[in-house]
Design a protein around this motif. Structure first.
Motif, mmCIF file in Angstrom:
data_model
loop_
_atom_site.group_PDB
_atom_site.id
_atom_site.type_symbol
_atom_site.label_atom_id
_atom_site.label_comp_id
_atom_site.label_asym_id
_atom_site.label_seq_id
_atom_site.Cartn_x
_atom_site.Cartn_y
_atom_site.Cartn_z
ATOM 1 N N ILE A 186 -5.604 2.748 -4.169
ATOM 2 C CA ILE A 186 -4.830 2.867 -2.924
ATOM 3 C C ILE A 186 -5.750 2.731 -1.708
ATOM 4 O O ILE A 186 -5.417 2.040 -0.737
ATOM 5 C CB ILE A 186 -4.065 4.214 -2.885
ATOM 6 N N ALA A 187 -6.912 3.363 -1.794
ATOM 7 C CA ALA A 187 -7.874 3.252 -0.690
ATOM 8 C C ALA A 187 -8.328 1.801 -0.511
ATOM 9 O O ALA A 187 -8.463 1.321 0.623
ATOM 10 C CB ALA A 187 -9.069 4.171 -0.941
ATOM 11 N N HIS A 188 -8.508 1.083 -1.612
ATOM 12 C CA HIS A 188 -8.890 -0.327 -1.519
ATOM 13 C C HIS A 188 -7.768 -1.167 -0.907
ATOM 14 O O HIS A 188 -8.015 -2.041 -0.071
ATOM 15 C CB HIS A 188 -9.270 -0.873 -2.898
ATOM 16 N N LEU A 189 -6.523 -0.887 -1.327
ATOM 17 C CA LEU A 189 -5.367 -1.600 -0.749
ATOM 18 C C LEU A 189 -5.293 -1.335 0.759
ATOM 19 O O LEU A 189 -4.995 -2.234 1.556
ATOM 20 C CB LEU A 189 -4.062 -1.151 -1.414
ATOM 21 N N THR A 190 -5.560 -0.079 1.133
ATOM 22 C CA THR A 190 -5.501 0.301 2.549
ATOM 23 C C THR A 190 -6.602 -0.394 3.338
ATOM 24 O O THR A 190 -6.373 -0.900 4.443
ATOM 25 C CB THR A 190 -5.632 1.834 2.705
ATOM 26 N N SER A 191 -7.794 -0.429 2.755
ATOM 27 C CA SER A 191 -8.914 -1.116 3.404
ATOM 28 C C SER A 191 -8.589 -2.601 3.622
ATOM 29 O O SER A 191 -8.855 -3.157 4.695
ATOM 30 C CB SER A 191 -10.172 -0.951 2.535
ATOM 31 N N ASN A 192 -7.968 -3.219 2.612
ATOM 32 C CA ASN A 192 -7.574 -4.630 2.746
ATOM 33 C C ASN A 192 -6.526 -4.805 3.846
ATOM 34 O O ASN A 192 -6.623 -5.731 4.664
ATOM 35 C CB ASN A 192 -6.991 -5.142 1.425
ATOM 36 N N ALA A 193 -5.522 -3.912 3.848
ATOM 37 C CA ALA A 193 -4.466 -3.996 4.865
ATOM 38 C C ALA A 193 -5.077 -3.856 6.261
ATOM 39 O O ALA A 193 -4.716 -4.589 7.188
ATOM 40 C CB ALA A 193 -3.405 -2.918 4.624
ATOM 41 N N THR A 236 0.831 -1.207 0.000
ATOM 42 C CA THR A 236 0.000 0.000 0.000
ATOM 43 C C THR A 236 0.865 1.256 0.000
ATOM 44 O O THR A 236 0.604 2.202 -0.749
ATOM 45 C CB THR A 236 -0.932 0.001 1.235
ATOM 46 N N LEU A 237 1.903 1.243 0.830
ATOM 47 C CA LEU A 237 2.812 2.396 0.881
ATOM 48 C C LEU A 237 3.475 2.634 -0.477
ATOM 49 O O LEU A 237 3.538 3.765 -0.955
ATOM 50 C CB LEU A 237 3.878 2.199 1.971
#
Ligand SMILES: *[C@@H]1O[C@H](CO)[C@@H](O)[C@H](O)[C@H]1NC(C)=O
Length: 210
Positions: free
Chosen positions: A191-198, A87-88
């Protein structure tokens, strides 16, 4: 009796022949599943798939993490850590792209303003993701303040998600060149989706460890 059992016998013979054929082809090769390397690879991919199935964007989750399978193995700590790292990386490259875009694309001052707001929010989310990754590093050896640490990580990742959402929402409303707007916004949404998954993987980790 005779007439009935004959077709069944034929069926059995065909089934046995088929089984032998498939075994020769290696389809039932347990060695393949149990061999050290093969087993690790198989169970790691399964582990990532099953863990990702409980996130909001399972396909994105699996596609972004499966290439780190050898590092993740079957560790929920490494899985959550890798999800934050991925995500980063995505946030950093989008931020760089937007920065360049705002200088080179012949935008109106209003468009540049909108882009700058978003870059700022994205930069906040980068900081928050970095802090959460630093704290993830402390999870390698079981720390005494485990619950507190995980709580911190959850807070940072939630804050990053809020900043990204603010950025993509703000972007949607502003007057901007159609193509640029669509391209940039779709990256931020990813990115928001990746963050939500993380965040989901961190929450899962907290539910296991605390
Ligand atoms: C995530 O990135 C940090 C910092 O670069 C690194 O130390 C860590 O090993 C990475 N973790 C995973 C699980 O990839």
């Amino acid at each position: 009796m005779e007439a009935q059992s004959r077709p069944r016998l034929n069926t059995l013979v065909i089934a046995a022949a088929l089984t032998m054929f498939l075994m020769q082809q290696g389809c039932f090769s347990y060695a393949r599943l149990l061999g050290a390397g093969a087993k690790t690879r198989f169970s790691t991919t399964e582990f990532i798939k099953v863990s990702c199935s409980k996130t909001s964007y399972p396909t994105l989750c699996f596609n972004s993490l499966s290439r780190h399978a050898s590092l993740i193995q079957t560790s929920p700590v490494l899985l959550a850590g890798a999800a934050l790292n991925v995500t980063l990386d995505a946030a950093l490259s989008t931020s760089t792209m937007m920065h360049k875009l705002s200088k080179t694309h012949g935008m109106t001052p209003r468009e540049v303003g909108a882009m700058k707001d978003c870059v700022e929010e994205l930069s906040d989310s980068v900081d928050e993701l970095r802090k959460s990754i630093d704290e993830m590093g402390q999870l390698r050896r079981k720390p005494p303040n485990l619950g507190l640490l995980l709580n911190d990580i959850q807070t940072w990742v939630s804050a990053a998600l809020t900043d990204e959402t603010t950025c993509s929402d703000g972007f949607a409303g502003k007057v901007m060149n159609g193509n640029v707007k669509i391209a940039v916004r779709s990256q931020i949404v990813t990115i928001a989706h990746l963050t939500s998954n993380a965040l989901a993987l961190v929450n899962k980790l907290a539910s296991i460890l605390v």
